[in-house]
Design a protein around this motif. Structure first.
Motif, PDB file in Angstrom:
ATOM      1  N   HIS A 103       0.836  -1.197   0.000  1.00 55.07           N
ATOM      2  CA  HIS A 103       0.000   0.000   0.000  1.00 55.07           C
ATOM      3  C   HIS A 103       0.871   1.247   0.000  1.00 55.07           C
ATOM      4  CE1 HIS A 103      -3.817  -2.142   0.935  1.00 55.07           C
ATOM      5  NE2 HIS A 103      -2.991  -2.982   1.525  1.00 55.07           N
ATOM      6  N   LEU A 104       0.622   2.127  -0.962  1.00 54.40           N
ATOM      7  CA  LEU A 104       1.364   3.377  -1.067  1.00 54.40           C
ATOM      8  C   LEU A 104       0.381   4.545  -1.136  1.00 54.40           C
ATOM      9  CD1 LEU A 104       3.899   2.356  -3.867  1.00 54.40           C
ATOM     10  CD2 LEU A 104       4.326   2.388  -1.404  1.00 54.40           C
ATOM     11  N   HIS A 105       0.767   5.641  -0.520  1.00 55.76           N
ATOM     12  CA  HIS A 105      -0.051   6.851  -0.570  1.00 55.76           C
ATOM     13  C   HIS A 105       0.850   8.011  -0.971  1.00 55.76           C
ATOM     14  CE1 HIS A 105      -3.284   4.737   1.640  1.00 55.76           C
ATOM     15  NE2 HIS A 105      -2.278   4.175   2.277  1.00 55.76           N
ATOM     16  N   TYR A 106       0.502   8.654  -2.089  1.00 57.27           N
ATOM     17  CA  TYR A 106       1.275   9.764  -2.626  1.00 57.27           C
ATOM     18  C   TYR A 106       0.511  11.076  -2.417  1.00 57.27           C
ATOM     19  CZ  TYR A 106       3.732   6.249  -5.580  1.00 57.27           C
ATOM     20  OH  TYR A 106       4.437   5.188  -6.072  1.00 57.27           O
ATOM     21  N   ARG A 107       1.264  12.174  -2.328  1.00 64.51           N
ATOM     22  CA  ARG A 107       0.630  13.492  -2.219  1.00 64.51           C
ATOM     23  C   ARG A 107       1.552  14.569  -2.773  1.00 64.51           C
ATOM     24  NH1 ARG A 107      -0.349  15.592   3.743  1.00 64.51           N
ATOM     25  NH2 ARG A 107       1.933  15.814   3.566  1.00 64.51           N
ATOM     26  N   ARG A 108       0.974  15.545  -3.463  1.00 63.96           N
ATOM     27  CA  ARG A 108       1.723  16.724  -3.876  1.00 63.96           C
ATOM     28  C   ARG A 108       0.723  17.852  -4.166  1.00 63.96           C
ATOM     29  NH1 ARG A 108       4.818  17.785  -9.104  1.00 63.96           N
ATOM     30  NH2 ARG A 108       4.105  19.874  -8.518  1.00 63.96           N
ATOM     31  N   THR A 109       1.226  19.073  -4.256  1.00 65.44           N
ATOM     32  CA  THR A 109       0.393  20.204  -4.616  1.00 65.44           C
ATOM     33  C   THR A 109       0.771  20.696  -6.005  1.00 65.44           C
ATOM     34  OG1 THR A 109       1.913  21.784  -3.576  1.00 65.44           O
ATOM     35  CG2 THR A 109       0.101  20.930  -2.218  1.00 65.44           C
ATOM     36  N   PHE A 110      -0.159  21.392  -6.634  1.00 61.86           N
ATOM     37  CA  PHE A 110       0.091  21.978  -7.945  1.00 61.86           C
ATOM     38  C   PHE A 110      -0.805  23.209  -8.094  1.00 61.86           C
ATOM     39  CE2 PHE A 110      -3.426  19.050  -8.495  1.00 61.86           C
ATOM     40  CZ  PHE A 110      -4.321  19.747  -9.304  1.00 61.86           C
ATOM     41  N   THR A 111      -0.448  24.092  -8.989  1.00 57.71           N
ATOM     42  CA  THR A 111      -1.282  25.232  -9.337  1.00 57.71           C
ATOM     43  C   THR A 111      -1.587  25.174 -10.828  1.00 57.71           C
ATOM     44  OG1 THR A 111       0.657  26.636  -9.705  1.00 57.71           O
ATOM     45  CG2 THR A 111      -0.342  26.698  -7.513  1.00 57.71           C
ATOM     46  N   VAL A 112      -2.759  25.640 -11.179  1.00 56.24           N
ATOM     47  CA  VAL A 112      -3.182  25.638 -12.576  1.00 56.24           C
ATOM     48  C   VAL A 112      -2.815  26.981 -13.205  1.00 56.24           C
ATOM     49  CG1 VAL A 112      -5.144  25.480 -14.145  1.00 56.24           C
ATOM     50  CG2 VAL A 112      -5.055  24.040 -12.091  1.00 56.24           C
ATOM     51  N   PRO A 113      -2.121  26.992 -14.339  1.00 53.22           N
ATOM     52  CA  PRO A 113      -1.746  28.249 -14.987  1.00 53.22           C
ATOM     53  C   PRO A 113      -2.950  29.138 -15.270  1.00 53.22           C
ATOM     54  CG  PRO A 113      -0.574  26.405 -15.974  1.00 53.22           C
ATOM     55  CD  PRO A 113      -1.597  25.808 -15.053  1.00 53.22           C
ATOM     56  N   ALA A 114      -2.757  30.433 -15.136  1.00 48.92           N
ATOM     57  CA  ALA A 114      -3.848  31.387 -15.317  1.00 48.92           C
ATOM     58  C   ALA A 114      -4.429  31.341 -16.729  1.00 48.92           C
ATOM     59  CB  ALA A 114      -3.353  32.804 -14.997  1.00 48.92           C
ATOM     60  N   ASP A 115      -3.592  31.035 -17.727  1.00 52.66           N
ATOM     61  CA  ASP A 115      -4.093  31.036 -19.107  1.00 52.66           C
ATOM     62  C   ASP A 115      -4.878  29.773 -19.457  1.00 52.66           C
ATOM     63  OD1 ASP A 115      -1.976  29.303 -19.189  1.00 52.66           O
ATOM     64  OD2 ASP A 115      -0.988  30.233 -20.913  1.00 52.66           O
ATOM     65  N   TRP A 116      -5.106  28.895 -18.476  1.00 52.92           N
ATOM     66  CA  TRP A 116      -5.989  27.754 -18.686  1.00 52.92           C
ATOM     67  C   TRP A 116      -7.430  28.079 -18.308  1.00 52.92           C
ATOM     68  CZ3 TRP A 116      -3.262  22.586 -16.880  1.00 52.92           C
ATOM     69  CH2 TRP A 116      -2.048  22.451 -17.560  1.00 52.92           C
ATOM     70  N   LYS A 117      -7.702  29.300 -17.943  1.00 49.34           N
ATOM     71  CA  LYS A 117      -9.033  29.701 -17.519  1.00 49.34           C
ATOM     72  C   LYS A 117     -10.061  29.419 -18.601  1.00 49.34           C
ATOM     73  CE  LYS A 117     -11.555  33.715 -15.730  1.00 49.34           C
ATOM     74  NZ  LYS A 117     -11.491  35.179 -15.440  1.00 49.34           N
TER      75      LYS A 117
END
Length: 269
Positions: A103-117
């Motif tokens: 069993h593995l549990h992964y986590r990370r954060t990311f932000t969505v580029p503004a021009d993907w609106k």
């Protein structure tokens, strides 16, 4: 000779740790290729992952993720106490973990580029071994096929995460279960304790994780080509997502005399 190899591997790991801080360093291994020394959390497999349907805008999520390694149940609250370099399997030296677990549990954060609106945002996993569930910002996701649990160690699966995104940082968590030889899934020669001709398992994320924006009005996400050599033709099947009721698909050949055919989505062309 064996001792010398071990000392070389340990020296390699210490050097990499010094170069990248305490967050990540490859574990020791009997043999490291000459390319391993060039791997860093910043350059881990940055190549566009899909050979067809290439789009200009995308975001690579390879790099350092938080990791919890457990032998307990899937529903256990993970304690993220390690770092792993994605997309290397947890057993590999370059993952920085070099351990075996079901069993593995992964986590990370990311932000969505503004021009993907004003576009839909898709989250893609090129391959995870073997059973996978994904949340973004605490919301359980369903694949584009409608499944909360994806089973399969070798195929791509994707999520439309648009409706659970927020401004600023977003958090993705991935839970993976791999029974190896204790399950009936395709696994080749992978076994928990490798020996002889039996291989070390490949567990967890082992291919690129990435994001891409697609039009709200609809997008193509799968294409099948079925050639008929005797008739001199190719049948093309296209799968699209989104509001595609009024959409059309244009297909143009690039060899010989260019031919273009435009058909309404849903027709078998």
């Amino acid at each position: 000779m064996k001792l010398n190899r071990m000392m070389i591997a340990m020296g390699f790991s210490l050097a990499m740790a010094a170069a990248h801080g305490a967050e990540w360093a490859p574990t020791s291994a009997p043999l490291m290729t000459r390319w391993a020394k060039d791997v860093t959390p910043e350059n881990a497999w940055q190549v566009y992952p899909r050979p067809q349907l290439e789009r200009e805008k995308w975001q690579n999520l390879n790099g350092l993720w938080d990791l919890a390694v457990r032998e307990n149940a899937f529903a256990e609250e993970p304690k993220y106490d390690k770092k792993i370099l994605v997309p290397f399997a947890v057993e590999s030296a370059l993952s920085g973990v070099g351990e075996r677990a079901n069993h593995l549990h992964y986590r990370r954060t990311f932000t969505v580029p503004a021009d993907w609106k004003d576009q839909r945002v898709l989250l893609h996993f090129e391959a995870v071994d073997w059973q996978t569930s994904v949340t973004v910002n605490g919301q359980v996701l369903k694949t584009l096929g409608g499944n909360e649990i994806h089973q399969g160690g070798y195929d791509r699966f994707s999520y439309d995460i648009t409706d659970v995104l927020k401004s600023g940082d977003n958090t993705v968590e991935v839970s993976v279960f791999d029974p190896t030889e204790k399950g009936d899934q395709p696994r080749g020669k992978q076994v928990t304790k490798s020996h002889g001709i039996w291989y070390t398992p490949t567990t967890g994320i082992w291919q690129t994780v990435w994001l891409e924006p697609v039009p709200k009005e609809g997008n193509i996400y799968k294409v099948w080509f079925t050639p008929d050599a005797a008739a001199g033709k190719v049948t093309v099947k296209v799968e699209a997502a989104g509001d595609v009721k009024q959409a059309e698909v244009s297909i143009k050949s690039s060899e010989g005399t260019p031919q273009v055919e435009t058909v309404a989505v849903g027709k078998n062309k």
